[in-house]
Design a protein around this motif. Structure first.
Motif, PDB file in Angstrom:
ATOM      1  N   GLN A 139       0.847  -1.189   0.000  1.00 23.62           N
ATOM      2  CA  GLN A 139       0.000   0.000   0.000  1.00 23.62           C
ATOM      3  C   GLN A 139       0.874   1.227   0.000  1.00 23.62           C
ATOM      4  O   GLN A 139       1.912   1.259   0.659  1.00 23.62           O
ATOM      5  CB  GLN A 139      -0.814   0.055   1.297  1.00 23.62           C
ATOM      6  N   ASN A 140       0.385   2.247  -0.677  1.00 28.64           N
ATOM      7  CA  ASN A 140       1.020   3.555  -0.600  1.00 28.64           C
ATOM      8  C   ASN A 140       2.458   3.522  -1.105  1.00 28.64           C
ATOM      9  O   ASN A 140       3.400   3.465  -0.322  1.00 28.64           O
ATOM     10  CB  ASN A 140       0.988   4.056   0.857  1.00 28.64           C
ATOM     11  N   GLY A 141       2.614   3.588  -2.403  1.00 25.84           N
ATOM     12  CA  GLY A 141       3.961   3.589  -2.956  1.00 25.84           C
ATOM     13  C   GLY A 141       4.024   4.378  -4.233  1.00 25.84           C
ATOM     14  O   GLY A 141       2.997   4.732  -4.827  1.00 25.84           O
ATOM     15  N   VAL A 142       5.236   4.669  -4.644  1.00 26.89           N
ATOM     16  CA  VAL A 142       5.419   5.371  -5.900  1.00 26.89           C
ATOM     17  C   VAL A 142       6.504   4.676  -6.716  1.00 26.89           C
ATOM     18  O   VAL A 142       7.508   4.213  -6.175  1.00 26.89           O
ATOM     19  CB  VAL A 142       5.751   6.862  -5.665  1.00 26.89           C
ATOM     20  N   ILE A 143       6.234   4.593  -8.016  1.00 30.42           N
ATOM     21  CA  ILE A 143       7.201   4.023  -8.951  1.00 30.42           C
ATOM     22  C   ILE A 143       7.403   5.114 -10.000  1.00 30.42           C
ATOM     23  O   ILE A 143       6.481   5.407 -10.770  1.00 30.42           O
ATOM     24  CB  ILE A 143       6.630   2.748  -9.597  1.00 30.42           C
ATOM     25  N   GLU A 144       8.577   5.752 -10.011  1.00 25.81           N
ATOM     26  CA  GLU A 144       8.711   6.892 -10.922  1.00 25.81           C
ATOM     27  C   GLU A 144      10.129   7.008 -11.458  1.00 25.81           C
ATOM     28  O   GLU A 144      11.093   6.566 -10.833  1.00 25.81           O
ATOM     29  CB  GLU A 144       8.307   8.182 -10.209  1.00 25.81           C
ATOM     30  N   TYR A 145      10.226   7.610 -12.628  1.00 26.85           N
ATOM     31  CA  TYR A 145      11.517   7.861 -13.279  1.00 26.85           C
ATOM     32  C   TYR A 145      12.350   6.597 -13.434  1.00 26.85           C
ATOM     33  O   TYR A 145      13.553   6.599 -13.194  1.00 26.85           O
ATOM     34  CB  TYR A 145      12.331   8.917 -12.516  1.00 26.85           C
ATOM     35  N   ASN A 146      11.721   5.516 -13.775  1.00 27.33           N
ATOM     36  CA  ASN A 146      12.479   4.304 -14.086  1.00 27.33           C
ATOM     37  C   ASN A 146      12.409   4.069 -15.589  1.00 27.33           C
ATOM     38  O   ASN A 146      11.421   4.426 -16.240  1.00 27.33           O
ATOM     39  CB  ASN A 146      11.876   3.094 -13.366  1.00 27.33           C
ATOM     40  N   VAL A 147      13.455   3.454 -16.111  1.00 23.45           N
ATOM     41  CA  VAL A 147      13.452   3.077 -17.524  1.00 23.45           C
ATOM     42  C   VAL A 147      13.596   1.561 -17.581  1.00 23.45           C
ATOM     43  O   VAL A 147      14.558   1.000 -17.031  1.00 23.45           O
ATOM     44  CB  VAL A 147      14.614   3.745 -18.282  1.00 23.45           C
ATOM     45  N   ASP A 162      -2.775  -1.307  -3.198  1.00 29.69           N
ATOM     46  CA  ASP A 162      -3.651  -0.141  -3.112  1.00 29.69           C
ATOM     47  C   ASP A 162      -2.820   1.140  -3.027  1.00 29.69           C
ATOM     48  O   ASP A 162      -1.751   1.151  -2.406  1.00 29.69           O
ATOM     49  CB  ASP A 162      -4.537  -0.229  -1.852  1.00 29.69           C
ATOM     50  N   HIS A 163      -3.344   2.196  -3.631  1.00 29.48           N
ATOM     51  CA  HIS A 163      -2.744   3.537  -3.495  1.00 29.48           C
ATOM     52  C   HIS A 163      -1.314   3.590  -4.014  1.00 29.48           C
ATOM     53  O   HIS A 163      -0.370   3.887  -3.276  1.00 29.48           O
ATOM     54  CB  HIS A 163      -2.780   3.991  -2.016  1.00 29.48           C
ATOM     55  N   ILE A 164      -1.161   3.311  -5.280  1.00 33.74           N
ATOM     56  CA  ILE A 164       0.172   3.366  -5.890  1.00 33.74           C
ATOM     57  C   ILE A 164       0.139   4.364  -7.044  1.00 33.74           C
ATOM     58  O   ILE A 164      -0.787   4.343  -7.859  1.00 33.74           O
ATOM     59  CB  ILE A 164       0.571   1.979  -6.460  1.00 33.74           C
ATOM     60  N   HIS A 185      -7.173   2.197  -6.506  1.00 38.77           N
ATOM     61  CA  HIS A 185      -6.654   3.551  -6.285  1.00 38.77           C
ATOM     62  C   HIS A 185      -5.239   3.704  -6.824  1.00 38.77           C
ATOM     63  O   HIS A 185      -4.270   3.850  -6.080  1.00 38.77           O
ATOM     64  CB  HIS A 185      -6.688   3.906  -4.783  1.00 38.77           C
ATOM     65  N   ASN A 186      -5.140   3.653  -8.137  1.00 41.16           N
ATOM     66  CA  ASN A 186      -3.830   3.800  -8.760  1.00 41.16           C
ATOM     67  C   ASN A 186      -3.859   4.918  -9.775  1.00 41.16           C
ATOM     68  O   ASN A 186      -4.864   5.125 -10.462  1.00 41.16           O
ATOM     69  CB  ASN A 186      -3.437   2.511  -9.484  1.00 41.16           C
ATOM     70  N   VAL A 366      -7.565  14.814  -9.036  1.00 45.33           N
ATOM     71  CA  VAL A 366      -6.749  13.698  -8.523  1.00 45.33           C
ATOM     72  C   VAL A 366      -5.279  14.028  -8.758  1.00 45.33           C
ATOM     73  O   VAL A 366      -4.790  13.967  -9.873  1.00 45.33           O
ATOM     74  CB  VAL A 366      -7.104  12.381  -9.232  1.00 45.33           C
ATOM     75  N   ARG A 367      -4.583  14.431  -7.728  1.00 40.57           N
ATOM     76  CA  ARG A 367      -3.162  14.741  -7.871  1.00 40.57           C
ATOM     77  C   ARG A 367      -2.305  13.503  -7.671  1.00 40.57           C
ATOM     78  O   ARG A 367      -1.240  13.354  -8.233  1.00 40.57           O
ATOM     79  CB  ARG A 367      -2.747  15.813  -6.849  1.00 40.57           C
ATOM     80  N   SER A 368      -2.759  12.652  -6.819  1.00 42.16           N
ATOM     81  CA  SER A 368      -1.995  11.462  -6.499  1.00 42.16           C
ATOM     82  C   SER A 368      -2.990  10.480  -5.915  1.00 42.16           C
ATOM     83  O   SER A 368      -4.015  10.887  -5.375  1.00 42.16           O
ATOM     84  CB  SER A 368      -0.924  11.780  -5.458  1.00 42.16           C
ATOM     85  N   HIS A 369      -2.694   9.221  -6.047  1.00 44.82           N
ATOM     86  CA  HIS A 369      -3.551   8.253  -5.367  1.00 44.82           C
ATOM     87  C   HIS A 369      -2.868   7.674  -4.150  1.00 44.82           C
ATOM     88  O   HIS A 369      -3.337   6.721  -3.547  1.00 44.82           O
ATOM     89  CB  HIS A 369      -3.989   7.150  -6.324  1.00 44.82           C
TER      90      HIS A 369
END
Lengths: 465, 411
Positions: A139-147, A162-164, A185-186, A366-369
């Protein structure tokens, strides 16, 4: 706020800096990341310097950061050499994995097992097996700027979470670019998904222990030229994906598709379908098969459907077209009027006649989930907490403070062993029968001698009414 | 023993009920203390475990090492649980007084029986291998093919199946009502005039079975943060187990080591036996042909032979099955919708060995209930002739528990 920061990497890095109390543990080329993780305490940062790391790393602790140090373009690389299983497995809360290159693993690049509050970012992952980044039960995580590239299932796979937020990633050369499965909630935003078999998926897969997928926003992504022949492992779910699709919504509910650029996908831009899309899979009466309330808002779609797979071609022939559509609702519930579309006349479509027209409302609010507050820490925070937990989890199942249970009351044991914790520790390893009116106590020899002593001290000094 | 106050002395006095010798025909009293691991709370026995206080996504009770359990059937009174224990070991439940539940679900053998198929009454055999009953109170779907939704139901299966205990509800109630001790005990639990109804029997059996909890293995200590509880090989095995190459944890998901789903994995029947359609037989759905409930792997080292058919004699053979390739054991002509996680992991022999090492860390039989020395019917508890043949060798990590059981018997 977040929108302003987006893309400003240097600013973000300030926010990422470790709390003051955290120790930094440096790992240099030739050393072991796992050894550093073993030493690390919650809050610590493992700094991985450029070099080749040929290992699998597991993190069963909370609040550990694995941070690569990139020096003049030289990266720390975890290399599975085609023979190791997963690069990084974590189960703790608050895990951060960043600035790493991960190549040639057989299983997953980064896999989370029920870890909450995670961040996985700035990683370059190529040919890392089945999934590139795969948080599960989190729950509650971010996956960003990966290639991520050349992944044989989904490059980024959010499974039963949930909430990613998944944003600002590039995914290509994989079977599925980004898959959101049995999750709620993604937000999937600002990603570049190109040259996969299919770009972005929002799925319910039957037969999993968590059954639903809903409230998924797919927004502002580039979903382009996903025409790579399917190279999924035989029998895998994605191996059944037809080639050339931008977005697939299968059985997931309340999916919003907005602001995306979807082009050059040879079968169709967007496909909405019920579970019958995937065949040859055991049915699951507990999985609700219909995609409900899908919304396709303003998107830019063009040049999709140039060379559709046979089934789509056949369907389109009924509309006197040889091209696949921008938007395809498969026969069945996907064509039902609970869905809506904005500006339908702009798109080439199939099966959306009954869909309503969407109102003006987009998802701008929705700015973020992710959650406003982190998921609360688990009960065990430190050594002392662990011993208390152990006493309450094991000993208290037979010893109450001042009442007879299976074992004698703690207050009596405190009197009996006053000042003699070692006596208890010894007894725990090999309890012999003492009291005629009690059953024997089962040995607690699975506890190490140190833990036995600590729990004995806890019993003597801490257990109160 | 140094006692500081008279109150302490009082606390140490034996409770009255325990003074009555077990098995004394006139003095049947039920235990008023909850079984090991359970504490009295709101009038019922509730579990204390290392997993208390942890939650799980969507309350599903699946996840990783630090994940809460699915809901347990709990809150039964100590007396009802104890009545269930007596019934569980009493062969009076079978048509000819030869078999107790414990004959097949033998606490000495991980609450299974060490056999591929179990002998029932009248020289007949069960159709499937007897599953363990450890942690059965957490399961929402019971029997190999997931036929029964509640713990009360599977008891009725064997009770009344001709090839198992061969009884009928009427006969069962009749024979129990004929035993005065049972009438007294049922009255203690259920009140009324002590006339015994079959439903009360199922309920007491369910209460007892839901206390068969095994959650204090060395693995559980690791999960609770005591990392020294597992050695290097076992940790390596754990990492293979949860890796996405072996994918064991995708179906055998912690903390119970089952995700409680039906999966078609295509295990073989023994030579010469017909293909078992499993879940297809229940719902009639062809896509579920050969589907079986994902079994928990707790105490797995204690419950050879393995799979619904008991086809694999050792843990290593059972594990190696998954390395054989997708569908390698499916009979020619059978078309199965095999699960997508069944693939060709190409595990090294070393990794298979490590998996077996890891599975042995899931052994914990500390809460084995006491086997009653006598049961109210006067028959031999457990039906006497428990099956002698065992296929698995003595399991590592179970020695302490075995020694403990020996002491119980001497007691």
């Amino acid at each position: 706020m977040k929108a302003i920061l987006r893309g400003l990497l240097p600013l973000l890095l300030v926010a990422v800096a470790a709390p003051l109390s955290a120790a930094e543990i440096a790992v240099k080329d030739g050393e072991s990341i796992q050894a550093a993780v073993k030493r690390a305490k919650p809050g610590d940062v493992v700094l991985i310097h450029p070099g080749q790391y040929r290992e699998s790393v597991y993190v069963d602790k909370d609040d550990i950061t694995l941070r690569g140090v990139v020096v003049e373009g030289k990266w720390p690389t975890l290399d599975g050499e085609g023979k190791r299983n997963d690069a990084i497995l974590y189960s703790g809360n608050g895990i951060v994995v960043e600035w790493l290159k991960i190549v040639r693993y057989k299983g997953n690049g980064i896999m989370g097992q029920a870890g909450n509050n995670f961040a996985i970012r700035y990683n370059v992952i190529d040919d890392a097996g089945v999934y590139g980044i795969f948080p599960q039960f989190g729950q509650n995580g971010v996956i960003e700027y990966n290639v991520l590239s050349r992944i044989s299932d989904a490059a980024i796979y959010v499974g039963m979470c949930d909430h990613i937020d998944v944003r600002n990633n590039e995914v290509f050369g994989s079977v599925a670019g980004i898959e959101i499965e049995n999750s709620r909630h993604n937000l999937v935003e600002n990603n570049y998904a190109h040259d996969n078999t299919a770009g972005i998926l929002a799925f319910i897969t039957p037969g999993l222990p968590i059954k639903t997928a809903y409230d998924i926003v797919i927004r502002n992504n580039f979903i382009v030229n996903n025409n790579t022949p399917n190279f999924g492992a035989p029998g895998s779910i994605v191996s059944k994906l037809p080639v050339g699709i931008g977005v697939v919504v299968m059985a997931a509910d309340d999916v919003v598709i907005e602001g995306n650029i979807v082009s050059g996908n040879n079968t169709a831009g967007v496909v909405v379908t019920d579970l019958s899309f995937i065949t040859d899979i055991a049915s699951d009466p507990e999985s609700e098969p219909n995609p409900d309330r899908t919304k396709v808002l303003d998107n830019l779609m063009f040049d999709n459907g140039a060379d559709p797979v046979a089934e789509v071609k056949a369907a389109m022939l009924s509309q006197f077209s040889k091209r696949g559509p921008d938007i395809l609702a498969a026969p069945g519930s996907a064509q039902a009027p609970d869905k809506c579309i904005a500006g339908r006349d702009r798109y080439t479509t199939f099966g959306v006649k009954k869909w309503a027209d969407c109102g003006a409302a987009g998802t701008a609010n929705v700015r973020s989930h992710r959650l406003a507050e982190k998921v609360a820490p688990r009960t065990i925070a430190n050594d002392e907490g662990r011993i208390e937990h152990l006493y309450k989890g094991i000993c208290a199942g037979c010893h109450a403070y001042n009442m007879r249970m299976i074992g004698p009351p703690t207050i009596a044991l405190q009197a009996q062993y006053e000042g003699n914790p070692q006596g208890i520790a010894d007894y725990l390893a090999n309890p012999m029968k003492k009291r005629v009116d009690f059953p024997p106590m089962p040995p607690q020899d699975h506890l190490s001698p140190e833990v036995r002593l600590k729990v004995a001290e806890y019993l003597l000094n801490k257990v109160k009414k | 023993m140094r006692l500081r106050t008279p109150i302490l002395a009082l606390l140490l006095l034996p409770a009255a009920h325990a003074a009555a010798p077990r098995g004394d025909a006139v003095e049947w009293t039920l235990n008023d203390v909850c079984p090991a691991g359970f504490a009295l709370e709101d009038g019922g026995c509730r579990l204390r475990s290392l997993y208390r206080g942890l939650d799980s996504l969507q309350g599903a009770g699946v996840g990783g090492p630090q994940t809460g359990l699915p809901p347990l059937r709990e809150g039964f009174s100590p007396q009802q649980i104890d009545l269930g224990r007596l019934l569980f070991f009493d062969p009076v439940l079978s048509v000819d007084g030869s078999l107790a539940c414990a004959s097949c679900h033998d606490p000495e053998r991980g609450f299974a029986d060490g056999l591929a198929l179990s002998p029932g009454v009248n020289g007949l055999q069960t159709g499937r291998s007897t599953p363990s009953l450890w942690n059965v109170g957490f399961l929402k779907r019971l029997t190999c093919a997931g036929r029964a939704p509640t713990l009360e139901q599977p008891a009725q299966g064997p009770l009344f199946a001709a090839n198992e205990m061969g009884n009928s509800p009427e006969r069962l109630a009749e024979s129990l009502n004929a035993i005065p001790a049972y009438r007294t005990l049922f009255r203690q639990v259920y009140g009324g005039d002590g006339t015994i109804r079959a439903e009360q029997v199922y309920a007491a059996l369910a209460a007892f079975q839901s206390t068969l909890v095994s959650l204090n293995s060395r693995y559980d200590l690791y999960a609770a943060g005591f990392h020294e509880a597992l050695n290097e090989r076992e940790i390596e095995g754990m990492n293979v187990f949860r890796s996405f190459v072996a994918r064991c944890a995708e179906c055998h998901t912690p903390p119970l080591f089952t995700n409680q789903q039906i999966a078609v994995i295509g295990t073989p029947e023994p030579e010469g036996r017909a293909f078992d359609p499993g879940a297809q037989k229940i719902g009639g759905d062809a896509s579920q042909r050969g589907g079986f409930k994902v079994p928990s792997l707790r105490n797995i080292a204690r419950t050879a032979p393995y799979m619904h058919s008991g086809r694999f004699k050792t843990l290593r053979e059972a594990v190696a099955f998954y390395n054989g390739g997708r569908g390698h054991a499916v009979p020619p002509g059978e078309k199965l919708s095999l699960h997508w996680h069944i693939w060709e992991p190409k595990l090294a022999e070393r990794e298979i060995d490590r998996l077996v090492d890891f599975l042995q860390t899931l052994t914990d039989e500390r809460y084995t209930p006491q086997i009653p020395a006598r049961v109210p019917s006067g028959l031999a508890p457990g039906g006497g002739g428990l099956p002698q043949e065992t296929t698995g060798g003595p399991a590592q990590g179970a020695t302490a528990a075995a020694a403990y059981r020996t002491r119980i018997e001497e007691n």
